[in-house]
Scaffold this motif. Structure first.
Motif, PDB file in Angstrom:
ATOM      1  N   ASN A 164     -38.357  25.687  -4.173  1.00 14.34           N
ATOM      2  CA  ASN A 164     -39.484  26.560  -4.499  1.00 14.34           C
ATOM      3  C   ASN A 164     -40.750  25.733  -4.700  1.00 14.34           C
ATOM      4  OD1 ASN A 164     -41.379  28.334  -5.639  1.00 14.34           O
ATOM      5  ND2 ASN A 164     -39.709  29.684  -6.254  1.00 14.34           N
ATOM      6  N   PRO A 165     -41.536  25.583  -3.636  1.00 11.43           N
ATOM      7  CA  PRO A 165     -42.693  24.683  -3.701  1.00 11.43           C
ATOM      8  C   PRO A 165     -43.989  25.335  -4.177  1.00 11.43           C
ATOM      9  CG  PRO A 165     -42.433  25.490  -1.480  1.00 11.43           C
ATOM     10  CD  PRO A 165     -41.344  26.136  -2.295  1.00 11.43           C
ATOM     11  N   THR A 166     -43.932  26.590  -4.645  1.00 10.03           N
ATOM     12  CA  THR A 166     -45.186  27.244  -5.061  1.00 10.03           C
ATOM     13  C   THR A 166     -45.768  26.569  -6.310  1.00 10.03           C
ATOM     14  OG1 THR A 166     -44.486  29.369  -4.139  1.00 10.03           O
ATOM     15  CG2 THR A 166     -46.237  29.411  -5.794  1.00 10.03           C
ATOM     16  N   ASN A 167     -47.036  26.274  -6.240  1.00 14.66           N
ATOM     17  CA  ASN A 167     -47.768  25.637  -7.334  1.00 14.66           C
ATOM     18  C   ASN A 167     -48.288  26.744  -8.260  1.00 14.66           C
ATOM     19  OD1 ASN A 167     -49.256  23.850  -8.862  1.00 14.66           O
ATOM     20  ND2 ASN A 167     -50.837  23.498  -7.303  1.00 14.66           N
ATOM     21  N   ILE A 168     -47.794  26.761  -9.505  1.00  7.77           N
ATOM     22  CA  ILE A 168     -48.198  27.811 -10.449  1.00  7.77           C
ATOM     23  C   ILE A 168     -49.319  27.298 -11.350  1.00  7.77           C
ATOM     24  CG2 ILE A 168     -47.457  29.234 -12.410  1.00  7.77           C
ATOM     25  CD1 ILE A 168     -46.215  30.189  -9.836  1.00  7.77           C
ATOM     26  N   LEU A 169     -50.409  28.037 -11.404  1.00  4.98           N
ATOM     27  CA  LEU A 169     -51.503  27.744 -12.332  1.00  4.98           C
ATOM     28  C   LEU A 169     -51.541  28.907 -13.317  1.00  4.98           C
ATOM     29  CD1 LEU A 169     -52.190  26.404  -9.476  1.00  4.98           C
ATOM     30  CD2 LEU A 169     -54.517  26.236 -10.324  1.00  4.98           C
ATOM     31  N   PHE A 170     -51.103  28.644 -14.530  1.00  3.39           N
ATOM     32  CA  PHE A 170     -50.855  29.727 -15.475  1.00  3.39           C
ATOM     33  C   PHE A 170     -51.792  29.630 -16.669  1.00  3.39           C
ATOM     34  CE2 PHE A 170     -48.888  32.085 -18.855  1.00  3.39           C
ATOM     35  CZ  PHE A 170     -48.071  33.045 -18.274  1.00  3.39           C
ATOM     36  N   GLY A 171     -52.426  30.752 -17.026  1.00  3.02           N
ATOM     37  CA  GLY A 171     -53.166  30.799 -18.284  1.00  3.02           C
ATOM     38  C   GLY A 171     -54.551  31.389 -18.165  1.00  3.02           C
ATOM     39  N   LYS A 172     -55.170  31.455 -19.306  1.00  3.19           N
ATOM     40  CA  LYS A 172     -56.545  31.995 -19.415  1.00  3.19           C
ATOM     41  C   LYS A 172     -57.506  31.191 -18.569  1.00  3.19           C
ATOM     42  CE  LYS A 172     -56.770  33.590 -24.227  1.00  3.19           C
ATOM     43  NZ  LYS A 172     -55.830  32.794 -25.009  1.00  3.19           N
ATOM     44  N   ARG A 197     -57.838  30.593 -15.411  1.00  2.19           N
ATOM     45  CA  ARG A 197     -57.389  29.748 -14.308  1.00  2.19           C
ATOM     46  C   ARG A 197     -57.969  30.129 -12.950  1.00  2.19           C
ATOM     47  NH1 ARG A 197     -53.416  26.160 -15.487  1.00  2.19           N
ATOM     48  NH2 ARG A 197     -54.476  25.025 -13.830  1.00  2.19           N
ATOM     49  N   MET A 202     -43.942  33.893  -6.550  1.00  2.00           N
ATOM     50  CA  MET A 202     -43.243  32.606  -6.537  1.00  2.00           C
ATOM     51  C   MET A 202     -41.909  32.720  -5.806  1.00  2.00           C
ATOM     52  SD  MET A 202     -42.340  30.045  -9.719  1.00  2.00           S
ATOM     53  CE  MET A 202     -42.132  28.274  -9.420  1.00  2.00           C
ATOM     54  N   ALA A 262     -48.547  37.197 -21.618  1.00  2.00           N
ATOM     55  CA  ALA A 262     -48.141  35.921 -21.023  1.00  2.00           C
ATOM     56  C   ALA A 262     -46.620  35.847 -20.908  1.00  2.00           C
ATOM     57  CB  ALA A 262     -48.670  34.751 -21.856  1.00  2.00           C
ATOM     58  N   ASN A 263     -45.941  36.275 -21.947  1.00  2.00           N
ATOM     59  CA  ASN A 263     -44.483  36.209 -21.919  1.00  2.00           C
ATOM     60  C   ASN A 263     -43.897  37.135 -20.858  1.00  2.00           C
ATOM     61  OD1 ASN A 263     -44.201  34.239 -23.943  1.00  2.00           O
ATOM     62  ND2 ASN A 263     -44.485  35.774 -25.546  1.00  2.00           N
ATOM     63  N   TRP A 276     -44.611  35.555 -17.312  1.00  4.63           N
ATOM     64  CA  TRP A 276     -43.766  34.415 -16.950  1.00  4.63           C
ATOM     65  C   TRP A 276     -42.323  34.880 -16.753  1.00  4.63           C
ATOM     66  CZ3 TRP A 276     -43.917  30.643 -14.111  1.00  4.63           C
ATOM     67  CH2 TRP A 276     -43.307  29.401 -14.313  1.00  4.63           C
ATOM     68  N   LEU A 309     -40.095  34.314 -13.322  1.00  2.00           N
ATOM     69  CA  LEU A 309     -38.808  33.612 -13.377  1.00  2.00           C
ATOM     70  C   LEU A 309     -37.640  34.531 -13.025  1.00  2.00           C
ATOM     71  CD1 LEU A 309     -39.440  31.522 -16.606  1.00  2.00           C
ATOM     72  CD2 LEU A 309     -39.295  30.650 -14.265  1.00  2.00           C
ATOM     73  N   MET A 368     -48.578  31.078 -25.934  1.00  2.00           N
ATOM     74  CA  MET A 368     -48.209  30.127 -24.890  1.00  2.00           C
ATOM     75  C   MET A 368     -49.434  29.333 -24.468  1.00  2.00           C
ATOM     76  SD  MET A 368     -46.337  30.939 -21.207  1.00  2.00           S
ATOM     77  CE  MET A 368     -45.416  32.342 -21.826  1.00  2.00           C
ATOM     78  N   ASN A 391     -51.723  27.143 -21.730  1.00  4.69           N
ATOM     79  CA  ASN A 391     -51.931  27.106 -20.276  1.00  4.69           C
ATOM     80  C   ASN A 391     -51.052  26.002 -19.674  1.00  4.69           C
ATOM     81  OD1 ASN A 391     -53.900  29.057 -20.615  1.00  4.69           O
ATOM     82  ND2 ASN A 391     -55.523  27.887 -19.617  1.00  4.69           N
ATOM     83  N   PHE A 392     -50.630  26.192 -18.437  1.00  4.25           N
ATOM     84  CA  PHE A 392     -49.851  25.125 -17.797  1.00  4.25           C
ATOM     85  C   PHE A 392     -49.940  25.193 -16.279  1.00  4.25           C
ATOM     86  CE2 PHE A 392     -46.787  28.673 -18.175  1.00  4.25           C
ATOM     87  CZ  PHE A 392     -46.231  28.721 -16.914  1.00  4.25           C
ATOM     88  N   ASP A 393     -49.616  24.061 -15.648  1.00  5.38           N
ATOM     89  CA  ASP A 393     -49.347  24.001 -14.210  1.00  5.38           C
ATOM     90  C   ASP A 393     -47.854  23.764 -14.044  1.00  5.38           C
ATOM     91  OD1 ASP A 393     -52.056  24.122 -13.931  1.00  5.38           O
ATOM     92  OD2 ASP A 393     -52.250  22.284 -12.745  1.00  5.38           O
ATOM     93  N   PHE A 394     -47.243  24.435 -13.107  1.00  7.26           N
ATOM     94  CA  PHE A 394     -45.849  24.125 -12.775  1.00  7.26           C
ATOM     95  C   PHE A 394     -45.736  23.989 -11.268  1.00  7.26           C
ATOM     96  CE2 PHE A 394     -41.554  25.257 -11.441  1.00  7.26           C
ATOM     97  CZ  PHE A 394     -40.832  24.313 -12.146  1.00  7.26           C
ATOM     98  N   TYR A 395     -45.238  22.845 -10.856  1.00  3.07           N
ATOM     99  CA  TYR A 395     -45.106  22.574  -9.420  1.00  3.07           C
ATOM    100  C   TYR A 395     -43.906  21.670  -9.249  1.00  3.07           C
ATOM    101  CZ  TYR A 395     -46.145  20.439  -4.856  1.00  3.07           C
ATOM    102  OH  TYR A 395     -46.078  19.991  -3.556  1.00  3.07           O
ATOM    103  N   ASN A 396     -42.966  22.069  -8.424  1.00  4.96           N
ATOM    104  CA  ASN A 396     -41.784  21.250  -8.193  1.00  4.96           C
ATOM    105  C   ASN A 396     -41.187  21.550  -6.826  1.00  4.96           C
ATOM    106  OD1 ASN A 396     -39.244  19.992  -8.176  1.00  4.96           O
ATOM    107  ND2 ASN A 396     -39.311  19.888 -10.403  1.00  4.96           N
ATOM    108  N   PRO A 397     -41.584  20.773  -5.820  1.00  4.52           N
ATOM    109  CA  PRO A 397     -41.181  21.082  -4.444  1.00  4.52           C
ATOM    110  C   PRO A 397     -39.863  20.450  -4.007  1.00  4.52           C
ATOM    111  CG  PRO A 397     -42.717  19.274  -4.423  1.00  4.52           C
ATOM    112  CD  PRO A 397     -42.513  19.641  -5.880  1.00  4.52           C
ATOM    113  N   PRO A 414     -41.104  32.632 -26.115  1.00 11.75           N
ATOM    114  CA  PRO A 414     -39.680  32.934 -26.263  1.00 11.75           C
ATOM    115  C   PRO A 414     -38.830  32.562 -25.046  1.00 11.75           C
ATOM    116  CG  PRO A 414     -40.986  34.954 -26.031  1.00 11.75           C
ATOM    117  CD  PRO A 414     -41.956  33.830 -26.250  1.00 11.75           C
ATOM    118  N   VAL A 415     -39.411  32.631 -23.851  1.00 11.24           N
ATOM    119  CA  VAL A 415     -38.615  32.291 -22.665  1.00 11.24           C
ATOM    120  C   VAL A 415     -38.309  30.795 -22.644  1.00 11.24           C
ATOM    121  CG1 VAL A 415     -38.572  32.215 -20.148  1.00 11.24           C
ATOM    122  CG2 VAL A 415     -39.535  34.192 -21.319  1.00 11.24           C
TER     123      VAL A 415
END
Lengths: 385, 385
Positions: A8-16, A18, A144, A240-241, A244, A248, B1, B3-9, B209-210
């Motif tokens: 799963n190569p999608t780059n997630i940019l998460f948050g306020k 973004r 994703m 947010a919860n 996400w 997932l 929560m 902010n975050f980046d998540f990337y894992n190809p 929580p997740v």
């Protein structure tokens, strides 16, 4: 545990805030098509933020992608992409817009009639335009994953395809952009995510404690946070919860190494194709009956679900199982999603037509054991009247 | 929560017999360097399987990558890559071999003295050779992340770097290849994975929580499965569950959107650099003391950990916390990893030297609140005598 591939190569940019980072992930020389649905992104400011972040790039627009995105509409976008030689797509919306954009990305590069992409379920995709997504409605997980479901109105057919070539390059998830969603979409989104988890969790044990616990963690969180989102729409952490969780729930992780069901989705798709119900409404109708009718095959996991997700671990096994299913159904109702055919002016008289559609789409041996025949689907629908 | 980046190809191929799929993921025209450690892969058949699967490609070998892989050794591999114009690396081994391969991948393309990669912690990497991994020892998570820790023997320095350019293209995880691991490596691996989860979980609550439930799911699974792997080394499912736990413990997922600690690792690295202890041994020594000394800052999460992971939810708060920490320490001992400096012929007399090393590496404000000063590290080490 079963053997599996996970990619799963999608780059997630998460948050306020973004969306402001869009400029970092869309190539500077891209010729961009922004795809969206109705006008909500124009009234809530998302569209303006996107345009500001894309400054300096050549940007075209395509609006009007409907819920259950249609082949007919999307082919107009394909024409626009080809005509204007656009080379980067940006989906701004929920799962329908992202699913639709996946189809446009593949169809624009496809040699021949793009309907073949759906007929071959994506196996014939050899290239696709790169695209990203800005998610405004947490529900389907399309932001994703590499799957998409498209409706061809003329054929009343709702069909899925997937390909590693249609993972979004990036997805921006800003929970604050979901504050203004109508309650119906919030409820639908939570039910959709919940059902996605159940399709991958509620099967039979294969000694996969991590996958089980991750799935249970998502279910518990949706149960806790879902009603809060309806009660306090502006609570950032709740949004947010949920956001996400929904991602997932269907990004390949919890389904890796375990059997999967998906019979509820297949029956649900026919309800949408025939009667136009919201996707989540169809899942809320079908899932409780599916669990009741297939109780024996799913007994071990139903008992685990009752104990770990609903804290029901005392008493007769069958009572525990029925309580857990009823709690599930009550949760859907609590989220504002009705769980009976009769709530949608449908009933026993429609079952034959639904079964016919399943048969015509060869959906006659569904589920993790391939034992959901048309006769089983009939019983499920009869229980859902 | 947060902010975050998540990337894992990284493409994960998991399960029995997956080494045979190597031919599908290594380019057919690749000039391959196979990197490994000692001879175990030659005696257990893995090496032969790899060579069979790579048939038709030009393959070179580099052996002798040590635990805590050294800059000195790896620079020899860099020379070999450059001399033979190799263009694809394949790490076969545990975290040390994979960490080392990441360094070789970046260093072979680096303009100037590759030591600068470590001095800049990877920020100066602009390209790297593609590489894959065949994991034989579940522990570090290196098979699915972009981090690496390298030791420079001449300087007694253990330093980390990371870059999105050094994610493995693929990793093959066949749990049956871990049946023959020595008990010490099994125990170390489980403790290492456990500590990775704790560094990302045991901080302070941010309403996530997740992430919490995923972390707790990994901890519970390691606690259940770890001792079974020691008792029944040939149990495939036990090995599979530990292997997948160790990967998920440090692939970016559970740390996304939450504060992270890592003070235990930083102090532990100095113990390895100075005295040559196994990485997991250092974590088993430092973590219990770290939790005890920093109890106030971590109180809320320690109570949650006690309740959810160890089922301790009755009685005085401080008693519950101490019980949970003691259970953690007992678990490390149960896995065969000793938890006191004195178990390794070290003691109070070594503390000054460890603190000096921390200071020289500027590790003077560690932890999620940056409040782990040298004074705090001293107290932790004093508790660990």
């Amino acid at each position: 545990m079963l053997n599996f591939d996970f990619y799963n190569p999608t780059n997630i940019l998460f948050g306020k805030g973004r969306i402001a980072d869009l400029g970092k992930v869309v190539p500077v020389n891209a010729r961009v098509l922004v795809l969206y649905g109705g006008g909500s992104i124009k009234s809530n400011g998302v569209f303006d933020e996107v345009m500001t972040a894309l400054a300096g790039r050549s940007v075209h627009e395509f609006s009007g992608i409907e819920p259950n995105p249609s082949y007919e509409t999307l082919m107009q976008a394909v024409e626009l992409v080809r005509r204007e030689k656009l080379d980067f797509l940006l989906a701004v919306g929920g799962g329908s817009v992202i699913d639709g954009t996946k189809f446009v990305a593949a169809a624009a590069c496809f040699d021949g009639d793009p309907w073949a992409i759906l007929e071959k379920r994506g196996r014939n995709i050899t290239q696709a335009l790169p695209f990203g997504a800005i998610l405004t409605l947490p529900a389907t997980g399309s932001e994703m994953n590499d799957g998409s479901v498209i409706t061809r109105k003329a054929l009343q057919a709702k069909m899925a395809f997937s390909s590693r070539l249609v993972f979004p390059k990036f997805s921006i998830l800003d929970p604050s952009k979901t504050f203004t969603l109508p309650a119906r979409q919030v409820g639908n989104g939570v039910v959709d995510a919940f059902a996605h988890v159940m399709e991958q969790y509620m099967t039979y044990p294969v000694n996969s404690p991590v996958q089980d616990r991750f799935a249970e963690g998502l279910l518990q969180t949706l149960i806790e946070e879902g009603p809060k989102a309806l009660a306090n729409p502006q609570d950032y952490d709740v949004r947010a919860n949920i956001m996400w969780c929904a991602t997932l729930a269907l990004n390949g992780l919890i389904g890796a190494g375990v059997p999967q069901d998906w019979a509820t989705h297949m029956v649900g798709h026919e309800l949408t194709a025939l009667y136009g119900l919201d996707h989540a409404q169809t899942l809320a109708i079908v899932l409780p009956g599916m669990l009741r009718v297939r109780k024996e095959g799913k007994r071990a996991k139903l008992l685990q679900y009752a104990a770990r997700v609903w804290n029901i671990s005392e008493g007769d096994e069958d009572v525990r199982i029925e309580q857990a299913i009823q709690r599930t159904q009550d949760f859907f109702e609590q989220m504002g999603v009705k769980t009976r055919l009769s709530d949608y002016q449908l009933g026993a008289q429609n079952i034959e037509a639904i079964l016919k559609h399943l048969e015509s789409h060869r959906m006659v041996t569904l589920g993790e054991q391939r034992d959901v025949t048309l006769e089983v689907s009939r019983k499920v629908l009869e229980l859902s009247v």
